[in-house]
Motif scaffolding. Sequence first.
Motif, PDB file in Angstrom:
ATOM      1  N   GLY A 275       0.142  -6.450 -11.760  1.00 46.01           N
ATOM      2  CA  GLY A 275       0.995  -5.665 -10.878  1.00 46.01           C
ATOM      3  C   GLY A 275       0.965  -4.196 -11.220  1.00 46.01           C
ATOM      4  O   GLY A 275       0.884  -3.331 -10.340  1.00 46.01           O
ATOM      5  N   ALA A 276       1.030  -3.877 -12.512  1.00 45.04           N
ATOM      6  CA  ALA A 276       0.987  -2.479 -12.936  1.00 45.04           C
ATOM      7  C   ALA A 276      -0.351  -1.840 -12.595  1.00 45.04           C
ATOM      8  O   ALA A 276      -0.418  -0.690 -12.132  1.00 45.04           O
ATOM      9  CB  ALA A 276       1.257  -2.385 -14.438  1.00 45.04           C
ATOM     10  N   THR A 277      -1.418  -2.584 -12.809  1.00 43.02           N
ATOM     11  CA  THR A 277      -2.760  -2.075 -12.474  1.00 43.02           C
ATOM     12  C   THR A 277      -2.874  -1.820 -10.977  1.00 43.02           C
ATOM     13  O   THR A 277      -3.425  -0.791 -10.542  1.00 43.02           O
ATOM     14  CB  THR A 277      -3.839  -3.069 -12.916  1.00 43.02           C
ATOM     15  OG1 THR A 277      -3.757  -3.260 -14.325  1.00 43.02           O
ATOM     16  CG2 THR A 277      -5.227  -2.570 -12.550  1.00 43.02           C
ATOM     17  N   ARG A 281      -3.758   1.806  -9.293  1.00 42.90           N
ATOM     18  CA  ARG A 281      -4.971   1.949  -8.470  1.00 42.90           C
ATOM     19  C   ARG A 281      -4.618   2.363  -7.039  1.00 42.90           C
ATOM     20  O   ARG A 281      -5.315   3.186  -6.420  1.00 42.90           O
ATOM     21  CB  ARG A 281      -5.732   0.630  -8.452  1.00 42.90           C
ATOM     22  CG  ARG A 281      -6.265   0.196  -9.823  1.00 42.90           C
ATOM     23  CD  ARG A 281      -7.520   0.955 -10.227  1.00 42.90           C
ATOM     24  NE  ARG A 281      -7.972   0.588 -11.566  1.00 42.90           N
ATOM     25  CZ  ARG A 281      -8.755  -0.445 -11.826  1.00 42.90           C
ATOM     26  NH1 ARG A 281      -9.171  -1.238 -10.851  1.00 42.90           N
ATOM     27  NH2 ARG A 281      -9.129  -0.701 -13.068  1.00 42.90           N
ATOM     28  N   LEU A 282      -3.548   1.778  -6.502  1.00 41.78           N
ATOM     29  CA  LEU A 282      -3.150   2.099  -5.128  1.00 41.78           C
ATOM     30  C   LEU A 282      -2.773   3.574  -4.994  1.00 41.78           C
ATOM     31  O   LEU A 282      -3.175   4.259  -4.042  1.00 41.78           O
ATOM     32  CB  LEU A 282      -1.984   1.220  -4.701  1.00 41.78           C
ATOM     33  CG  LEU A 282      -1.446   1.452  -3.279  1.00 41.78           C
ATOM     34  CD1 LEU A 282      -2.498   1.082  -2.240  1.00 41.78           C
ATOM     35  CD2 LEU A 282      -0.169   0.655  -3.051  1.00 41.78           C
ATOM     36  N   LEU A 283      -1.993   4.079  -5.944  1.00 40.57           N
ATOM     37  CA  LEU A 283      -1.557   5.469  -5.866  1.00 40.57           C
ATOM     38  C   LEU A 283      -2.724   6.441  -6.019  1.00 40.57           C
ATOM     39  O   LEU A 283      -2.689   7.569  -5.484  1.00 40.57           O
ATOM     40  CB  LEU A 283      -0.507   5.745  -6.945  1.00 40.57           C
ATOM     41  CG  LEU A 283       0.827   5.005  -6.792  1.00 40.57           C
ATOM     42  CD1 LEU A 283       1.761   5.343  -7.944  1.00 40.57           C
ATOM     43  CD2 LEU A 283       1.494   5.355  -5.464  1.00 40.57           C
ATOM     44  N   ASP A 284      -3.756   6.034  -6.737  1.00 40.63           N
ATOM     45  CA  ASP A 284      -4.900   6.928  -6.966  1.00 40.63           C
ATOM     46  C   ASP A 284      -5.998   6.771  -5.914  1.00 40.63           C
ATOM     47  O   ASP A 284      -6.969   7.539  -5.911  1.00 40.63           O
ATOM     48  CB  ASP A 284      -5.496   6.664  -8.349  1.00 40.63           C
ATOM     49  CG  ASP A 284      -4.573   7.122  -9.473  1.00 40.63           C
ATOM     50  OD1 ASP A 284      -3.655   7.914  -9.195  1.00 40.63           O
ATOM     51  OD2 ASP A 284      -4.762   6.668 -10.622  1.00 40.63           O
ATOM     52  N   GLY A 288      -6.011   4.608   0.129  1.00 44.59           N
ATOM     53  CA  GLY A 288      -4.995   3.566  -0.039  1.00 44.59           C
ATOM     54  C   GLY A 288      -3.859   3.657   0.949  1.00 44.59           C
ATOM     55  O   GLY A 288      -3.052   2.730   1.058  1.00 44.59           O
ATOM     56  N   GLY A 289      -3.781   4.774   1.675  1.00 45.28           N
ATOM     57  CA  GLY A 289      -2.747   4.913   2.697  1.00 45.28           C
ATOM     58  C   GLY A 289      -1.395   5.350   2.182  1.00 45.28           C
ATOM     59  O   GLY A 289      -0.416   5.350   2.931  1.00 45.28           O
ATOM     60  N   VAL A 290      -1.295   5.728   0.903  1.00 50.97           N
ATOM     61  CA  VAL A 290       0.000   6.105   0.324  1.00 50.97           C
ATOM     62  C   VAL A 290       0.096   7.628   0.224  1.00 50.97           C
ATOM     63  O   VAL A 290      -0.653   8.255  -0.538  1.00 50.97           O
ATOM     64  CB  VAL A 290       0.196   5.477  -1.070  1.00 50.97           C
ATOM     65  CG1 VAL A 290       1.555   5.884  -1.639  1.00 50.97           C
ATOM     66  CG2 VAL A 290       0.071   3.964  -0.997  1.00 50.97           C
ATOM     67  N   VAL A 291       1.008   8.197   0.993  1.00 50.46           N
ATOM     68  CA  VAL A 291       1.287   9.625   0.903  1.00 50.46           C
ATOM     69  C   VAL A 291       2.133   9.860  -0.344  1.00 50.46           C
ATOM     70  O   VAL A 291       3.023   9.050  -0.655  1.00 50.46           O
ATOM     71  CB  VAL A 291       2.041  10.098   2.163  1.00 50.46           C
ATOM     72  CG1 VAL A 291       2.434  11.561   2.048  1.00 50.46           C
ATOM     73  CG2 VAL A 291       1.199   9.849   3.398  1.00 50.46           C
ATOM     74  N   ARG A 320       5.332   5.452 -17.142  1.00 47.42           N
ATOM     75  CA  ARG A 320       4.121   6.227 -17.422  1.00 47.42           C
ATOM     76  C   ARG A 320       3.420   6.631 -16.133  1.00 47.42           C
ATOM     77  O   ARG A 320       3.037   7.802 -15.950  1.00 47.42           O
ATOM     78  CB  ARG A 320       3.159   5.406 -18.294  1.00 47.42           C
ATOM     79  CG  ARG A 320       1.839   6.131 -18.594  1.00 47.42           C
ATOM     80  CD  ARG A 320       0.835   5.240 -19.278  1.00 47.42           C
ATOM     81  NE  ARG A 320       0.386   4.124 -18.428  1.00 47.42           N
ATOM     82  CZ  ARG A 320      -0.527   4.228 -17.454  1.00 47.42           C
ATOM     83  NH1 ARG A 320      -1.090   5.410 -17.181  1.00 47.42           N
ATOM     84  NH2 ARG A 320      -0.889   3.163 -16.750  1.00 47.42           N
ATOM     85  N   ILE A 321       3.243   5.680 -15.230  1.00 48.35           N
ATOM     86  CA  ILE A 321       2.519   5.939 -13.980  1.00 48.35           C
ATOM     87  C   ILE A 321       3.223   7.010 -13.165  1.00 48.35           C
ATOM     88  O   ILE A 321       2.584   7.934 -12.625  1.00 48.35           O
ATOM     89  CB  ILE A 321       2.385   4.633 -13.178  1.00 48.35           C
ATOM     90  CG1 ILE A 321       1.405   3.672 -13.878  1.00 48.35           C
ATOM     91  CG2 ILE A 321       1.940   4.905 -11.747  1.00 48.35           C
ATOM     92  CD1 ILE A 321       1.423   2.263 -13.326  1.00 48.35           C
ATOM     93  N   THR A 322       4.538   6.931 -13.044  1.00 44.98           N
ATOM     94  CA  THR A 322       5.267   7.918 -12.240  1.00 44.98           C
ATOM     95  C   THR A 322       5.277   9.284 -12.929  1.00 44.98           C
ATOM     96  O   THR A 322       5.103  10.320 -12.266  1.00 44.98           O
ATOM     97  CB  THR A 322       6.709   7.451 -11.984  1.00 44.98           C
ATOM     98  OG1 THR A 322       7.346   7.109 -13.237  1.00 44.98           O
ATOM     99  CG2 THR A 322       6.737   6.236 -11.074  1.00 44.98           C
TER     100      THR A 322
END
Length: 562
Positions: A275-277, A281-284, A288-291, A320-322
């Motif tokens: 889930g974390a991965t 990956r989606l945010l980067d 991915g369609g994420v603004v 960490r990701i945020t």
Amino acid sequence: MAGADGALPPVTFRCPRSLGRAGAPRALSGEVHSLGWFWVPPRHSGRSRAIKLGLPNFFWGFALSLAAVPAQAASGATAAAAPPAGEAILRRQRVRESAARTYARSFPIVPVRAHGMTVEGADGRRYLDCLSGAGTLALGHNHPVVLEAIRRTLDSGAPLHLLDLATAEKDDFTSALFESLPPEFASRARVHFCGPAGTDAVEAALKLMQTATGRSGALAFTGAYHGMTAGALALTGNVAVKEPLPGGGEVVRLPYPYGYRCPFGVGGEAGAELGATYVERLLDDPSGGVVPPAAMVLEAVQGEGGVVPAPDGWLREMRRITAERGIPLIVDEVQTGVGRTGAMWAVEHSGIVPDAMVLSKAIGGSLPLAVVVYREDYDGWRPGAHTGTFRGNTLAMAAGAATLRYVAAHGLAERAAVAGERITTRLRELAAELPAIGDVRGRGLMIGVELVDPGADPDACGARPADPALAVRVREACLARGLIVELGGRHDAVLRLLPPLTITDEQVAAVLERLAEAIAAASAAQVQTPATAQARATAQATASGSGSGSVQASGSTARGGA
């Protein structure tokens, strides 16, 4: 007795009816065939009539197929049994309140007194309350320290409503709150007082981060619950409450680590790591369609989502990701705060320091209060950017300060951890005897028991299908045994236990006993046939005679005391 939907089964009974003029009461008997509003005509005969129940200006009653009964002299009249205490109040509630009411449907009782974990109904029955105002009552009902704070404030003549003006009570509450927060977070924090519900504090947190970042979207998770106002509802994962409404906000839904029903079909730590991965990956992913969002909003333990605790490692990964991507992290501690999970605040288990925390429920000491606490770096909104008439609830601040200090001084967070471990350990043992228990999970005194169909095939993670019908029967069986528990989670098949942090060892034992009996009885009723009923009765009689200590499907009779 009325059913869950208010309908009455056909029964034959006798009830008194005043003739409305001089003379003895007349007794009528008949078979109930409907319940509702009726016009009572000035005369009556042997035909179907409505019986007025004596409610001022109301004609709510039973439609009867009447049978003629001779009038009795006043001296020889037999008094009919009075309706159960509180029944008239329940009937008026069903007629006058909206169809959106919830807990009133699950628990058709009229509480008249409460202390600690015990609630007494108008009929004199007592119940152990494992709902605690959906986690609001950290100290239980009417705790002396809370009542003393309220009385002291009332006797002082302090103004009860002052919008957001400064008061001694507000200053004291803010001090108590900051003293309770993780030091690294509190040292650079600001607090904003919101409207008196957690959902308004979620709205405030979103607006705060939208203002600070200049972005509009948000990241939220499957199974999330953040409130019922527009922005908070957009973050919520429950489709049933969102589907009838237009729009939904710019929210990207991410997978929450739910070990028993893993979204990746692997479960355990591996599922959380996947889930974390996926999130990273989606945010980067430029496709991915994420603004870039204004914030990520999450619960360290999902409450309404089925009491699903996030692994500490996963929470640290979200932080960490945020942080690396400049996305503010908002942690919703509305239900998890004030010692509920075995730490004063749920974020303390993982050690993460969020950018904002949304707080409500227990911080008001049983009274309405909600705040958002955030890093001072984000304090960029203008005066009046988020207001509310009832931000200045003086009584709630006094009760809240007393509650926060009492929980800290008496080690109630640690007590929640110990009591919670005892409950979950015993429930996991019972799962071997009661196969309808699919999973037991939680943190501290925030516990979930997921009920499943034991005859169905398990999925790849070993989870069987949820059984919401069984869950309803268990809730009803618990109430009959003097135990209040509510449902939540996927398909409403999770029994949620939220007892007060002051629960005693004796009360822990009573909760476990009643819950085990209720699950056993409801499970037996699910598969019972005339042939198996006789077999079970024989087996239970044999076990009872031999002094067996195993869980009995028949349970116990309804308890009158807690």
